[in-house]
Enzyme design. Sequence first.
Site, mmCIF file in Angstrom:
data_model
loop_
_atom_site.group_PDB
_atom_site.id
_atom_site.type_symbol
_atom_site.label_atom_id
_atom_site.label_comp_id
_atom_site.label_asym_id
_atom_site.label_seq_id
_atom_site.Cartn_x
_atom_site.Cartn_y
_atom_site.Cartn_z
ATOM 1 N N ASN A 1 0.832 -1.215 0.000
ATOM 2 C CA ASN A 1 0.000 0.000 0.000
ATOM 3 C C ASN A 1 0.860 1.256 0.000
ATOM 4 O OD1 ASN A 1 0.901 0.121 2.623
ATOM 5 N ND2 ASN A 1 -0.988 -0.688 3.494
ATOM 6 N N ALA B 1 8.342 6.553 7.812
ATOM 7 C CA ALA B 1 7.024 6.074 7.395
ATOM 8 C C ALA B 1 6.858 6.263 5.899
ATOM 9 C CB ALA B 1 5.925 6.824 8.140
ATOM 10 N N LYS B 2 5.976 5.444 5.374
ATOM 11 C CA LYS B 2 5.673 5.546 3.960
ATOM 12 C C LYS B 2 5.196 6.962 3.640
ATOM 13 C CE LYS B 2 4.449 0.731 3.438
ATOM 14 N NZ LYS B 2 3.418 -0.283 3.498
ATOM 15 N N ARG B 3 5.638 7.494 2.538
ATOM 16 C CA ARG B 3 5.139 8.762 2.005
ATOM 17 C C ARG B 3 5.456 9.970 2.880
ATOM 18 N NH1 ARG B 3 0.944 5.109 1.023
ATOM 19 N NH2 ARG B 3 0.142 5.529 3.079
#
Length: 277
Positions: A12, A238-240
């Site tokens: 995701n 963290a992602k993004r």
Amino acid sequence: METITRFAPSPNGHLHLGHALSAIIAHDLARDAGGTFLLRIEDIDGARSRPELADEFRRDLEWLGLEWFEVPMQSTRIESYQSAAEELLERGLLYRCTCTRSEIQAASQHAGPEGPVYPGTCKGRAVDPTKPFALRLDVHRAMQEVGERIWVDALAGSVVADPREFGDIVIVRKEEPASYHLAATLDDAADGVTLVTRGQDLFRSTHIHRVLQELLGLPVPDWHHHGLLMDENGNKLAKRRNSPSLADLRNSGEDGLLLAEQLRLRNLPSGISYWSV
Ligand SMILES: [Zn+2]
């Protein structure tokens, strides 16, 4: 017994340095023991999963110089989650909950590791069958059934399993076939994982997993909760948010093998630090 570890990313968002470290730790623990390192794509979050990212993950791991054996993706295992949940429901260990997020927020008395602790509103109550429901673990009943159980972490040693700070945790979500807790526990058993490696941010979740293993008669692995990569403000990568993706680094021509060696030495890019209890 062969050492079997796994890296289990969700497709995701892109992988970043924190994931690279986690994969390398799991890979090296298996390699050093002459064991097997597994890749498992955790894609049951249907709304957020992007299938094309699974291929990107494989290219990222290859770029880092890791070798793995890939086991089936979670989306192919939904029947096993459903049958385990049905069994626990029949044994009275789960109950249906139709509460909304805002209802839980309003009714909760205190915060737990995963947000407001659910006060048990729907426990013992006949819920409206037309409403979508989650299945929650009756944690007190579960603890009565399993008694005192130990789990062993490589750094923390022996820990008594006690998930009560989570309250009656969700085991099957309203829109998904399982929670992370149920799916990961069943999959690790199905894949023969003997050493679960993951970040220390998931340390407390292991209390839940140990209890689920006992309730479902699953084998009990050991755990290795490793430290986390943090940014300058003390936030976990963290992602993004605060970390370049591995795909970006790879596409910009960075040497993945060299990066992997630097991560092994905890020789980190400026602004990033390794934090461990
Ligand atoms: Zn409820």
